[in-house]
Motif scaffolding. Structure first.
Motif, PDB file in Angstrom:
ATOM      1  N   GLY A   1     -75.498  65.427  31.602  1.00  0.00           N
ATOM      2  CA  GLY A   1     -74.698  65.888  30.476  1.00  0.00           C
ATOM      3  C   GLY A   1     -74.469  64.757  29.492  1.00  0.00           C
ATOM      4  N   ARG A   2     -73.756  65.036  28.431  1.00  0.00           N
ATOM      5  CA  ARG A   2     -73.526  64.031  27.385  1.00  0.00           C
ATOM      6  C   ARG A   2     -72.745  62.824  27.897  1.00  0.00           C
ATOM      7  NH1 ARG A   2     -71.368  66.263  21.779  1.00  0.00           N
ATOM      8  NH2 ARG A   2     -73.410  67.269  22.005  1.00  0.00           N
ATOM      9  N   VAL A   3     -71.711  63.068  28.704  1.00  0.00           N
ATOM     10  CA  VAL A   3     -70.902  61.960  29.219  1.00  0.00           C
ATOM     11  C   VAL A   3     -71.735  61.061  30.122  1.00  0.00           C
ATOM     12  CG1 VAL A   3     -68.902  61.339  30.636  1.00  0.00           C
ATOM     13  CG2 VAL A   3     -68.753  63.253  29.030  1.00  0.00           C
ATOM     14  N   ASP A   4     -72.525  61.650  31.006  1.00  0.00           N
ATOM     15  CA  ASP A   4     -73.363  60.848  31.896  1.00  0.00           C
ATOM     16  C   ASP A   4     -74.383  60.031  31.102  1.00  0.00           C
ATOM     17  OD1 ASP A   4     -72.328  61.390  34.445  1.00  0.00           O
ATOM     18  OD2 ASP A   4     -73.325  63.327  34.490  1.00  0.00           O
ATOM     19  N   ARG A   5     -74.897  60.586  30.020  1.00  0.00           N
ATOM     20  CA  ARG A   5     -75.847  59.855  29.195  1.00  0.00           C
ATOM     21  C   ARG A   5     -75.166  58.663  28.512  1.00  0.00           C
ATOM     22  NH1 ARG A   5     -78.965  63.801  25.286  1.00  0.00           N
ATOM     23  NH2 ARG A   5     -80.067  61.835  24.855  1.00  0.00           N
ATOM     24  N   LEU A   6     -73.931  58.841  28.102  1.00  0.00           N
ATOM     25  CA  LEU A   6     -73.172  57.722  27.530  1.00  0.00           C
ATOM     26  C   LEU A   6     -72.904  56.655  28.590  1.00  0.00           C
ATOM     27  CD1 LEU A   6     -70.588  59.634  25.301  1.00  0.00           C
ATOM     28  CD2 LEU A   6     -72.484  58.212  24.502  1.00  0.00           C
TER      29      LEU A   6
END
Length: 228
Positions: free
Chosen positions: A52-57
């Motif tokens: 997800g977006r948070v994991d990618r950050l």
């Protein structure tokens, strides 16, 4: 004795070699590195569809802090006389100039404050590699991803608390006068690490609690079925 730009002026730094790089140059190099590095991490993590977006950050966060801890902080830890040096190698020279400049925000670095040597030594040797391992764990969805994120971030948060509390308890200023050196160098540059780390600790804690609760519930249901 060579003069130095740090506070207090009574700090003894024999054979100090003056800073050559401007603050703008150092900030520009750092900014360019992190923008490019985060962009590459974002692009790479986008190929892992389960993220997800948070994991990618977080991939970008752990990858960049891991490299930063190992190389930049490692240089300071293992080069106690850095303020006397004028390296010919471009990379080590930049590290050298960075720490000389950052000393304006916290003279405990050129002074080799013992508590900071311990904190940063642990950061470079343990937290740096662990951060890179956390990057790998997130990318490949390893079962130890959240425990590792929790542990690494908790140590980062703890290190940040020690950093600021030891400065406060010393009852003296370690920065050159001016908002740039206090709010910019001392507060902002160092403060971002414990703040983000605390958020990661909370996120991973909630995930771990949910995982344990789900596991305990499944185990309890299985045990009840055996006794029916």
């Amino acid at each position: 004795m060579a003069m130095h730009p740090y506070h207090p002026s009574s700090l003894l730094l024999p054979d100090f070699v003056p800073i050559e790089y401007s603050p703008e140059r150092i900030a520009g190099v750092f900014g360019a590195f992190f923008v490019v590095s985060f962009a590459l991490c974002w692009k790479l993590s986008g190929t892992y569809k389960h993220l997800g977006r948070v994991d990618r950050l977080l991939v970008g966060w752990f990858a960049n802090t891991g490299v930063l801890y190992i190389f930049l902080k490692g240089y300071w830890v293992f080069t106690p006389d850095f303020y006397e040096l004028h390296p010919s190698n471009a990379l080590t020279r930049f590290f050298n100039e960075f720490w000389k400049e950052y000393g304006k925000g916290d003279s405990r670095y050129p002074a080799r404050f013992s508590t900071l040597v311990v904190i940063e030594g642990f950061t470079a040797v343990v937290e740096g590699p662990a951060s890179l391992l956390a990057t790998y764990a997130i990318l490949y969805k390893k079962p130890y991803a959240h425990p590792l994120q929790f542990g690494v971030s908790l140590f980062k948060f703890y290190g940040g608390i020690l950093y600021f509390t030891t400065a406060y308890l010393a009852r003296t200023g370690f920065h050159v006068r001016g908002p740039l050196y206090f709010w910019g160098y001392f507060v902002a540059v160092k403060g971002i690490f414990p703040v983000i780390s605390f958020l990661i600790v909370c996120r991973s804690w909630m995930y771990l609690v949910e995982a344990f609760a789900s596991n305990n519930s499944s185990a309890r249901d299985s045990l009840e079925k055996k006794h029916v």
